[in-house]
Design a protein around this motif. Structure first.
Motif, short mmCIF file in Angstrom:
data_model
loop_
_atom_site.label_atom_id
_atom_site.label_comp_id
_atom_site.label_asym_id
_atom_site.label_seq_id
_atom_site.Cartn_x
_atom_site.Cartn_y
_atom_site.Cartn_z
N GLU A 17 0.82 -1.21 0.00
CA GLU A 17 0.00 0.00 0.00
C GLU A 17 0.86 1.26 0.00
OE1 GLU A 17 -4.05 -1.58 2.23
OE2 GLU A 17 -2.31 -1.00 3.46
N VAL A 18 1.96 1.24 0.74
CA VAL A 18 2.89 2.38 0.75
C VAL A 18 3.58 2.50 -0.60
CG1 VAL A 18 4.98 3.32 1.80
CG2 VAL A 18 3.20 2.34 3.24
N MET A 19 3.94 1.36 -1.20
CA MET A 19 4.53 1.37 -2.54
C MET A 19 3.61 2.07 -3.53
SD MET A 19 5.90 -2.58 -2.66
CE MET A 19 5.93 -2.60 -4.44
N THR A 20 2.33 1.76 -3.46
CA THR A 20 1.35 2.37 -4.35
C THR A 20 1.18 3.85 -4.05
OG1 THR A 20 0.17 0.28 -4.59
CG2 THR A 20 -1.05 2.27 -5.13
N ALA A 21 1.08 4.18 -2.77
CA ALA A 21 0.85 5.57 -2.38
C ALA A 21 2.00 6.48 -2.80
CB ALA A 21 0.64 5.66 -0.87
N LEU A 22 3.23 5.98 -2.66
CA LEU A 22 4.41 6.80 -2.98
C LEU A 22 4.95 6.55 -4.38
CD1 LEU A 22 6.38 6.57 0.39
CD2 LEU A 22 4.93 8.44 -0.42
N ARG A 23 4.40 5.56 -5.08
CA ARG A 23 4.87 5.17 -6.40
C ARG A 23 6.36 4.82 -6.37
NH1 ARG A 23 -0.04 5.76 -7.22
NH2 ARG A 23 -1.05 7.11 -8.72
N ASN A 36 15.24 4.27 8.83
CA ASN A 36 14.36 4.98 9.78
C ASN A 36 13.81 6.29 9.24
OD1 ASN A 36 13.66 3.54 11.96
ND2 ASN A 36 15.23 4.34 13.32
N GLN A 37 13.80 6.47 7.94
CA GLN A 37 13.15 7.64 7.36
C GLN A 37 11.64 7.48 7.39
OE1 GLN A 37 14.97 9.20 3.66
NE2 GLN A 37 16.37 7.47 3.91
N LEU A 38 11.21 6.23 7.44
CA LEU A 38 9.80 5.89 7.51
C LEU A 38 9.63 4.92 8.67
CD1 LEU A 38 7.05 6.24 6.07
CD2 LEU A 38 7.69 4.33 4.60
N THR A 51 -0.26 5.33 9.25
CA THR A 51 -0.58 6.38 8.28
C THR A 51 0.04 7.71 8.72
OG1 THR A 51 -2.72 6.71 9.36
CG2 THR A 51 -2.69 5.34 7.41
N GLU A 52 0.14 7.94 10.00
CA GLU A 52 0.76 9.18 10.49
C GLU A 52 2.25 9.20 10.14
OE1 GLU A 52 1.28 12.86 11.83
OE2 GLU A 52 -0.65 11.86 11.51
N ALA A 53 2.93 8.06 10.18
CA ALA A 53 4.34 7.99 9.80
C ALA A 53 4.51 8.31 8.32
CB ALA A 53 4.91 6.61 10.12
N LEU A 54 3.59 7.83 7.49
CA LEU A 54 3.64 8.14 6.07
C LEU A 54 3.43 9.63 5.85
CD1 LEU A 54 3.87 7.23 3.15
CD2 LEU A 54 1.41 6.72 3.20
N ARG A 55 2.48 10.20 6.56
CA ARG A 55 2.21 11.65 6.46
C ARG A 55 3.44 12.45 6.89
NH1 ARG A 55 -2.48 11.69 9.08
NH2 ARG A 55 -3.40 11.02 7.16
N GLN A 56 4.10 12.04 7.97
CA GLN A 56 5.30 12.74 8.44
C GLN A 56 6.42 12.64 7.41
OE1 GLN A 56 6.15 10.98 12.22
NE2 GLN A 56 4.73 12.30 13.33
N TYR A 57 6.58 11.48 6.81
CA TYR A 57 7.61 11.31 5.78
C TYR A 57 7.36 12.26 4.62
CZ TYR A 57 10.21 9.45 1.88
OH TYR A 57 11.03 9.34 0.79
N ILE A 58 6.12 12.33 4.17
CA ILE A 58 5.78 13.22 3.05
C ILE A 58 6.03 14.67 3.45
CG2 ILE A 58 3.89 14.08 1.61
CD1 ILE A 58 2.78 11.15 1.71
N ASP A 59 5.62 15.06 4.64
CA ASP A 59 5.85 16.43 5.13
C ASP A 59 7.35 16.75 5.17
OD1 ASP A 59 3.13 16.82 5.37
OD2 ASP A 59 3.10 16.57 7.55
N ASN A 60 8.17 15.80 5.65
CA ASN A 60 9.61 16.00 5.68
C ASN A 60 10.18 16.18 4.28
OD1 ASN A 60 9.66 15.78 8.45
ND2 ASN A 60 10.29 13.64 8.46
N GLN A 61 9.71 15.39 3.34
CA GLN A 61 10.18 15.50 1.97
C GLN A 61 9.78 16.84 1.35
OE1 GLN A 61 12.29 13.21 0.44
NE2 GLN A 61 12.28 12.61 2.59
N MET A 62 8.59 17.31 1.66
CA MET A 62 8.12 18.60 1.16
C MET A 62 8.96 19.73 1.76
SD MET A 62 5.81 18.01 -1.03
CE MET A 62 5.07 19.61 -1.24
N GLY A 63 9.31 19.61 3.04
CA GLY A 63 10.13 20.62 3.70
C GLY A 63 11.53 20.69 3.11
N GLU A 64 12.09 19.54 2.77
CA GLU A 64 13.43 19.50 2.18
C GLU A 64 13.43 20.04 0.76
OE1 GLU A 64 15.04 15.58 2.46
OE2 GLU A 64 14.89 15.54 4.64
N ALA A 65 12.31 19.89 0.07
CA ALA A 65 12.22 20.35 -1.32
C ALA A 65 12.06 21.87 -1.40
CB ALA A 65 11.06 19.66 -2.02
N ALA A 66 11.61 22.48 -0.31
CA ALA A 66 11.34 23.92 -0.34
C ALA A 66 12.60 24.75 -0.26
CB ALA A 66 10.44 24.31 0.82
#
Length: 66
Positions: A17-23, A36-38, A51-66
């Motif tokens: 499911e995570v593979m699909t969500a993150l492609r 331990n990134q996820l 699901t909260e860990a997945l959300r945090q990972y995505i938020d971290n990635q968005m913060g690094e991209a900014a």
């Protein structure tokens, strides 16, 4: 007329499911878990990602991209 309420989102996801969500590939998801990134836990012999860990990972990635 009664409308059906959608089911709540799952509290934890499987690796596929995570593979699909993150492609991402299976090996990349396991790399994220190993480094331990996820965050994850095991239930018996099954790996689960909250699901909260997945959300945090995505938020971290968005913060690094900014």
């Amino acid at each position: 007329m009664r409308t059906a309420t959608p089911p709540p989102p799952p509290a934890a996801l499987t690796v596929p499911e995570v593979m699909t969500a993150l492609r991402l590939s299976r090996s990349k998801v396991y790399d994220l878990l190993r480094t331990n990134q996820l965050k994850s836990f095991t239930a018996g012999c099954a790996r689960r990602i909250p699901t909260e860990a997945l959300r945090q990972y995505i938020d971290n990635q968005m913060g690094e991209a900014a």
